[in-house]
Design a protein around this motif. Structure first.
Motif, mmCIF file in Angstrom:
data_model
loop_
_atom_site.group_PDB
_atom_site.id
_atom_site.type_symbol
_atom_site.label_atom_id
_atom_site.label_comp_id
_atom_site.label_asym_id
_atom_site.label_seq_id
_atom_site.Cartn_x
_atom_site.Cartn_y
_atom_site.Cartn_z
ATOM 1 N N TYR A 117 0.843 -1.193 0.000
ATOM 2 C CA TYR A 117 0.000 0.000 0.000
ATOM 3 C C TYR A 117 0.883 1.249 0.000
ATOM 4 C CZ TYR A 117 -4.244 2.701 0.905
ATOM 5 O OH TYR A 117 -5.300 3.576 0.781
ATOM 6 N N PRO A 118 0.454 2.321 -0.683
ATOM 7 C CA PRO A 118 1.273 3.531 -0.725
ATOM 8 C C PRO A 118 1.434 4.180 0.646
ATOM 9 C CG PRO A 118 -0.882 3.921 -1.735
ATOM 10 C CD PRO A 118 -0.768 2.451 -1.511
ATOM 11 N N SER A 119 2.559 4.837 0.837
ATOM 12 C CA SER A 119 2.784 5.625 2.048
ATOM 13 C C SER A 119 1.940 6.896 1.967
ATOM 14 C CB SER A 119 4.253 5.993 2.163
ATOM 15 O OG SER A 119 4.609 6.892 1.107
ATOM 16 N N LEU A 120 1.840 7.626 3.082
ATOM 17 C CA LEU A 120 1.099 8.884 3.049
ATOM 18 C C LEU A 120 1.767 9.885 2.112
ATOM 19 C CD1 LEU A 120 -0.204 9.607 6.667
ATOM 20 C CD2 LEU A 120 -1.141 8.124 4.892
ATOM 21 N N ASP A 121 3.099 9.863 2.033
ATOM 22 C CA ASP A 121 3.793 10.735 1.081
ATOM 23 C C ASP A 121 3.378 10.397 -0.345
ATOM 24 O OD1 ASP A 121 5.010 11.577 3.365
ATOM 25 O OD2 ASP A 121 7.068 11.303 2.656
ATOM 26 N N GLN A 122 3.265 9.112 -0.650
ATOM 27 C CA GLN A 122 2.853 8.698 -1.996
ATOM 28 C C GLN A 122 1.385 9.033 -2.258
ATOM 29 O OE1 GLN A 122 4.116 4.595 -1.575
ATOM 30 N NE2 GLN A 122 5.949 4.945 -2.832
ATOM 31 N N TYR A 149 -2.927 15.129 7.099
ATOM 32 C CA TYR A 149 -1.487 14.959 6.869
ATOM 33 C C TYR A 149 -1.201 14.914 5.369
ATOM 34 C CZ TYR A 149 3.212 12.941 7.016
ATOM 35 O OH TYR A 149 4.549 12.701 6.833
ATOM 36 N N VAL A 150 -1.992 14.126 4.626
ATOM 37 C CA VAL A 150 -1.775 13.985 3.177
ATOM 38 C C VAL A 150 -1.862 15.347 2.488
ATOM 39 C CG1 VAL A 150 -2.794 13.058 1.051
ATOM 40 C CG2 VAL A 150 -2.501 11.572 3.042
ATOM 41 N N LEU A 156 3.151 21.203 0.964
ATOM 42 C CA LEU A 156 4.578 21.494 1.086
ATOM 43 C C LEU A 156 5.310 21.271 -0.237
ATOM 44 C CD1 LEU A 156 5.343 19.871 4.571
ATOM 45 C CD2 LEU A 156 5.199 22.319 4.041
ATOM 46 N N SER A 157 4.840 20.301 -1.016
ATOM 47 C CA SER A 157 5.488 19.985 -2.299
ATOM 48 C C SER A 157 4.952 20.828 -3.452
ATOM 49 C CB SER A 157 5.296 18.495 -2.636
ATOM 50 O OG SER A 157 5.833 17.671 -1.630
ATOM 51 N N HIS A 158 3.700 21.284 -3.326
ATOM 52 C CA HIS A 158 3.053 22.024 -4.421
ATOM 53 C C HIS A 158 2.371 23.284 -3.883
ATOM 54 C CE1 HIS A 158 3.549 18.369 -6.944
ATOM 55 N NE2 HIS A 158 3.239 17.718 -5.828
ATOM 56 N N ASP A 249 12.155 27.246 6.362
ATOM 57 C CA ASP A 249 11.852 26.990 4.953
ATOM 58 C C ASP A 249 10.689 26.019 4.791
ATOM 59 O OD1 ASP A 249 13.912 28.655 4.151
ATOM 60 O OD2 ASP A 249 15.395 27.029 4.160
ATOM 61 N N VAL A 250 10.518 25.094 5.750
ATOM 62 C CA VAL A 250 9.456 24.094 5.651
ATOM 63 C C VAL A 250 8.260 24.577 6.466
ATOM 64 C CG1 VAL A 250 8.814 21.687 6.030
ATOM 65 C CG2 VAL A 250 11.170 22.268 5.392
ATOM 66 N N THR A 251 7.292 25.132 5.789
ATOM 67 C CA THR A 251 6.094 25.618 6.474
ATOM 68 C C THR A 251 4.958 25.720 5.474
ATOM 69 O OG1 THR A 251 5.244 27.299 7.987
ATOM 70 C CG2 THR A 251 6.541 28.081 6.114
ATOM 71 N N LEU A 252 3.748 25.819 5.969
ATOM 72 C CA LEU A 252 2.578 25.999 5.117
ATOM 73 C C LEU A 252 2.389 27.494 4.909
ATOM 74 C CD1 LEU A 252 0.251 23.383 6.853
ATOM 75 C CD2 LEU A 252 1.569 23.075 4.740
ATOM 76 N N LYS A 253 2.481 27.937 3.667
ATOM 77 C CA LYS A 253 2.502 29.364 3.371
ATOM 78 C C LYS A 253 1.136 29.924 2.996
ATOM 79 C CE LYS A 253 7.323 29.008 1.947
ATOM 80 N NZ LYS A 253 8.315 29.149 0.866
#
Length: 383
Positions: A117-122, A149-150, A156-158, A249-253
């Protein structure tokens, strides 16, 4: 594409009546949109994802995208919220896209033993496939638990595709050694459905055994895809730390509304998450008497807060006043709306605790927040 079965909708009000009562018009529009639900099965690198669409895309407006918690599909997680009368105007003004994690949707096939099964990151990386398929350039996300979380990981990535987030019961931290030990010990004496229930609901919820808790307990214990639920549960418990850092740098903007029930299982985690986010972009909503699932037990109050959150982002500049059918009482929530709007305009973090007191003023029922329940703070340590 799979269309839901057509249903007959009777319209008894005439056009003049609808024009005179905008709330009735919004309610009718919402009912029509529910009839016109569309389902899509979208192939991603991490499995087939089922999405349910309500409404049609609106020009220059983001789609509202939901992602559910473990042990649930989008209906169990969000049905009560989106069918609440206070969400009618939202459903009328935005297209809504409910994402079911692979294998969690109603009628899903059971995965074979050993399925990876995919990870939450996936799972977060399935969202770009959905948005590309549906041609949604930007979103407002609503996630609960694992789904929160997902959506946070996706943001964070997009970051350029997310205009706002509502995160219910988010735990941004990976499990520590003590958590793992407690989880393993619990697994020796409890079944997977029981562990999922203790994740979703507080001990008070479960011991109280309300109608809502009984309904969800029955659904989870009797789930025909309990093996699939187990896989999603394992992925949640194997999540990585989001490594959020206030001012880093890692935050929700984007604007974020964090939501948790008072004394809910995830209260401490959500408070900690709030301390790691930009206070000028974050609202913190702690709801009393809502247990572990505020979107289920207090859908009207969460919907109301969501309307003001969206308004603070510049959408729906005029929000309809809420009317109740009980004796024609008009509820004027000026204290809530003003506090929430000011918190966004001034860049403050806001905590709203429910329920609020009701009192009659000049023939009007005004709901006021108890003194001390409304807190504005620059730091979670002040809360």
């Amino acid at each position: 594409m799979e269309m839901s079965e057509l249903q007959e909708v009777q319209i008894t009000e005439d056009n003049n009546a609808l024009l005179q009562d905008p709330l009735k018009a919004a309610e009718l529009a919402a009912k029509l949109l529910q009839v016109q639900e569309q389902k899509h099965s979208i192939e991603t690198p991490y499995g087939m994802v089922t999405v349910t669409i309500q409404g049609s895309p609106k020009p220059k407006r983001p789609a509202i995208v939901t992602f559910h918690d473990v042990g649930m599909d989008h209906k169990l997680c969000f049905k009560m919220l989106f069918e609440n009368e206070d969400m009618y105007e939202i459903v009328k003004n935005f297209v809504v896209c409910h994402i079911d994690a692979p294998g969690q949707e109603e009628g899903a096939a059971v995965y074979p033993a050993g399925y990876q099964y995919p990870s939450l990151d996936q799972l977060a990386e399935t969202i770009p496939c959905v948005l590309q398929y549906l041609n949604f350039p930007s979103i407002i996300g609503i996630g609960v638990g694992a789904g929160a979380y997902v959506l946070a990981r996706y943001t964070l990535s997009h970051p350029n595709t997310v205009e706002g987030l509502v995160l219910v019961n988010i735990d941004p931290n990976a499990k520590g050694w003590m958590d793992w030990a407690a989880h393993k010990l619990t697994g020796l004496t409890s079944s997977i459905p029981e562990m999922i229930l203790s994740h979703l609901f507080s001990p008070e919820d479960i011991s109280g055994n309300s109608d809502i808790v009984r309904q969800y307990k029955t659904a989870i214990l009797n789930s025909p895809i309990v093996g699939n639920n187990h896989l999603y549960w394992n992925s949640y418990n194997s999540r990585r730390d989001l490594n959020l850092e206030r001012g880093g740098d890692v935050t929700l903007k984007c604007p974020v509304m964090l939501v948790v029930g008072d004394q809910a299982p995830h209260e401490d985690a959500v408070v900690e998450c709030n301390s790691k986010l930009d206070p000028t972009q974050t609202s913190f909503l702690k709801m009393a008497d809502s247990g572990g699932q505020p979107q289920i037990t207090q859908p009207g109050k969460l919907a109301e807060a969501f309307k003001y959150f969206v308004q603070g982002m510049g959408y729906i500049p005029h929000i309809l006043d809420k009317r109740r059918s009980m004796g024609g009482i008009f509820l004027h929530d000026s204290s809530v709306s003003l506090a929430h709007r000011l918190s966004i305009q001034r860049g403050e973090s806001v905590t709203l605790s429910y329920p609020v007191a009701e009192q009659r003023v000049g023939g009007r029922t005004t709901r006021n927040i108890h003194g001390g329940d409304l807190l504005r703070s620059r730091d979670a340590g002040d809360m």
